[in-house]
Design an enzyme around this catalytic site. Structure first.
Site, mmCIF file in Angstrom:
data_model
loop_
_atom_site.group_PDB
_atom_site.id
_atom_site.type_symbol
_atom_site.label_atom_id
_atom_site.label_comp_id
_atom_site.label_asym_id
_atom_site.label_seq_id
_atom_site.Cartn_x
_atom_site.Cartn_y
_atom_site.Cartn_z
ATOM 1 N N ASP A 100 0.967 -1.214 0.021
ATOM 2 C CA ASP A 100 -0.022 -0.111 -0.111
ATOM 3 C C ASP A 100 0.774 1.278 0.074
ATOM 4 O O ASP A 100 0.691 2.378 -0.713
ATOM 5 C CB ASP A 100 -0.881 0.059 1.211
ATOM 6 C CG ASP A 100 -1.634 1.185 1.292
ATOM 7 O OD1 ASP A 100 -2.591 1.600 0.551
ATOM 8 O OD2 ASP A 100 -1.488 1.920 2.263
ATOM 9 N N GLU B 167 -2.234 -5.376 -3.549
ATOM 10 C CA GLU B 167 -1.045 -4.557 -2.760
ATOM 11 C C GLU B 167 0.014 -5.441 -2.131
ATOM 12 O O GLU B 167 1.069 -5.420 -1.861
ATOM 13 C CB GLU B 167 -1.890 -3.731 -1.540
ATOM 14 C CG GLU B 167 -2.741 -2.603 -2.102
ATOM 15 C CD GLU B 167 -3.282 -2.114 -0.985
ATOM 16 O OE1 GLU B 167 -3.641 -0.655 -1.135
ATOM 17 O OE2 GLU B 167 -3.612 -2.292 0.128
#
Length: 302
Positions: A68, A140
């Site tokens: 992320d 992610e």
């Protein structure tokens, strides 16, 4: 004897499962464009539901946290460099339009990421392989794994390859940076009225599919489908925005072409017609004939 047969079968099943896993990982790595350390890729694909059902295995959540940050950094850097005139607030909205669960899930679906995720039986039974949140988190985690295994340059290249089309696409959006807001702005500018959305749903409660139609002035301009009402409406709004924008662009192009054609025709002298100052713009022979008739009139009177 029976125990020996059973142990051989168990070993064969484990071997076959390992071969299938390796084959699927090779397929995913081909789509990513990177060969990753096997244990790292397995962890990136391990959802917590699978980990809990199999004795508390390591999950992909730490890799998701790392990925992320890498994704946010690369997208933010790209937006900062490609939009030098945008203020901070607008850049933040633009980033949010690119880095969100729905957008990440669409990228994940493009990789068929759901078929590679290790899911628990409960999530498997409720359509977890196509859930936006699970797809986004796993993507992610994969980005985080690429960063750990290959470094920031490789992770950045992967993010650009997967997300640059979304960044470019988001530049078409209006001030709200979502398709429903953009469609409302466009229909207001075109004098078409306020959009409305007709939504239907199919499938069982745990695996519903929503279909939305975007209508303006009683005319349907686009449809969309999704796992949620919001997702279906956004897709329908995007489809309608593109249809209305294309029609408006065609009209503008036609009007421009007509205006240019009229300018060219008006610039050419037309024989026998006066120009802007009232003097004749006809041919030389026409002007001589008119002068002759004027000069001969007094002589005839005399």
């Amino acid at each position: 004897m029976r125990g020996t047969v059973s142990s051989h079968k168990t070993a064969d099943d484990a071997k076959k499962q390992a071969e299938n896993t390796a084959s699927s990982h090779t397929l995913l790595e081909g789509r990513l464009g990177y060969h990753l350390e096997s244990a790292l890729l397995v962890r990136a694909l391990t959802h917590r539901s699978y980990a809990y059902e199999n004795g508390g295995l390591p999950t992909n959540e730490r890799l998701e946290f790392l990925g992320d940050s890498v994704l946010g950094l690369v997208v933010t850097d790209t937006l900062y460099r490609t939009h030098p005139d945008l203020p901070e607030g607008q850049l933040a909205k633009l980033r949010a339009a690119v880095v969100n669960s729905r957008a990440l899930a669409e990228v994940g679906r493009g990789l068929d990421l759901g078929s590679f995720i290790r899911l628990g039986r409960g999530e498997e039974g409720t359509g977890g392989r196509d859930k936006a949140s699970i797809l986004a988190d796993t993507l992610e985690a994969v980005i985080g794994a690429v960063y750990l295994d290959q470094g920031l340059e490789a992770a950045s290249e992967l993010v650009h390859r997967l997300f640059d089309p979304l960044i470019e696409k988001s530049s078409n959006l209006g001030a709200g940076l979502d398709w429903k807001t953009s469609l409302q702005e466009l229909t207001a500018a075109e004098g078409l009225g306020v959009p409305e959305y007709l939504v239907t749903e199919t499938g069982p409660d745990h695996e519903k599919t929503f279909t939305a139609a975007a209508r303006v002035g009683g005319v349907s301009y686009g449809t969309g489908t999704g796992r949620s009402k919001k997702e279906a409406e956004q897709q329908a709004a995007e489809s309608a925005w593109r249809a209305i924008r294309a029609a408006a662009d065609e009209r503008e192009a036609a009007a421009k072409a007509a205006a240019e054609a009229g300018t060219v025709v008006g610039a050419e002298p037309v024989a026998g017609t006066p120009d802007g100052d009232g003097t004749g713009t006809g041919t030389g022979s026409g002007e001589a004939a008119d002068t002759s008739s004027v000069s001969e009139a007094p002589q005839a009177t005399a």
